[in-house]
Design a protein around this motif. Sequence first.
Motif, short mmCIF file in Angstrom:
data_model
loop_
_atom_site.label_atom_id
_atom_site.label_comp_id
_atom_site.label_asym_id
_atom_site.label_seq_id
_atom_site.Cartn_x
_atom_site.Cartn_y
_atom_site.Cartn_z
N ARG A 76 0.82 -1.18 -0.02
CA ARG A 76 0.04 0.03 0.03
C ARG A 76 0.97 1.32 0.03
O ARG A 76 2.00 1.12 0.73
CB ARG A 76 -0.97 -0.07 1.22
CG ARG A 76 -1.66 -1.11 1.14
CD ARG A 76 -2.72 -1.29 2.72
NE ARG A 76 -3.30 -2.29 2.59
CZ ARG A 76 -3.81 -3.01 3.80
NH1 ARG A 76 -3.63 -2.36 5.02
NH2 ARG A 76 -4.35 -4.21 3.90
N HIS A 100 -3.39 5.45 -0.79
CA HIS A 100 -4.12 6.05 0.18
C HIS A 100 -3.76 7.41 0.73
O HIS A 100 -2.63 7.67 0.44
CB HIS A 100 -4.12 4.98 1.66
CG HIS A 100 -4.58 3.70 1.36
ND1 HIS A 100 -5.99 3.32 1.33
CD2 HIS A 100 -3.85 2.73 0.72
CE1 HIS A 100 -6.00 1.94 0.96
NE2 HIS A 100 -4.69 1.39 0.62
N GLU A 105 -4.34 5.74 7.44
CA GLU A 105 -5.35 5.12 6.29
C GLU A 105 -4.89 3.83 5.65
O GLU A 105 -5.74 2.80 5.58
CB GLU A 105 -5.81 6.13 5.05
CG GLU A 105 -6.99 5.66 4.19
CD GLU A 105 -7.57 6.64 3.36
OE1 GLU A 105 -6.90 6.58 2.15
OE2 GLU A 105 -8.17 7.29 3.59
N ALA A 106 -3.61 3.84 5.20
CA ALA A 106 -3.12 2.71 4.53
C ALA A 106 -3.07 1.71 5.48
O ALA A 106 -3.17 0.50 5.10
CB ALA A 106 -2.00 2.96 3.86
N ALA A 109 -6.38 0.01 6.38
CA ALA A 109 -7.32 -0.29 5.24
C ALA A 109 -7.93 -1.92 5.23
O ALA A 109 -8.80 -2.17 4.56
CB ALA A 109 -6.36 -0.24 3.85
N VAL A 117 -7.88 2.66 -3.50
CA VAL A 117 -8.45 3.70 -3.56
C VAL A 117 -8.44 4.16 -5.07
O VAL A 117 -7.36 4.25 -5.57
CB VAL A 117 -7.91 4.92 -2.61
CG1 VAL A 117 -8.57 6.30 -3.04
CG2 VAL A 117 -7.93 4.67 -1.15
#
Length: 128
Positions: A76, A100, A105-106, A109, A117
């Motif tokens: 990610r 991300h 957020e990554a 996930a 995304v």
Amino acid sequence: MDVRQHALGVLFVLCGELDFDSVVQLHEAADAELNGSTGTLPVVVDCTALTFCDSSGISALLRLYQQLTAGQRSLRLAAVPASVSRLFSLTGLDQLFSVHKDAAEALAAGSGGRGVVSPVQQNEERSA
């Protein structure tokens, strides 16, 4: 480059340029993580402090993606700068990489799917 272990994954923090001279650090960190771990946690590459990325850097990220997916792990990317995001878009890599808005957020996930995304969502998040 800095490598940090988190409960939700492994964080590779890039600083400065990812180019021919510096990709060796990414290769070494990836090799150490892949050879020293049998886990399934994702690897998050935090690009917040990345100022430049050339074709060598993109190749290194592709190599890391291939190594991780071969081992049933995910890659990610977080906080990809606009200039690098443009390169991903031009080469079609924006359809391959899970991108991300930031490292938190990554990492969060989840393990279901790639957690991608979409490019449309990326543009909406950058505009917000």
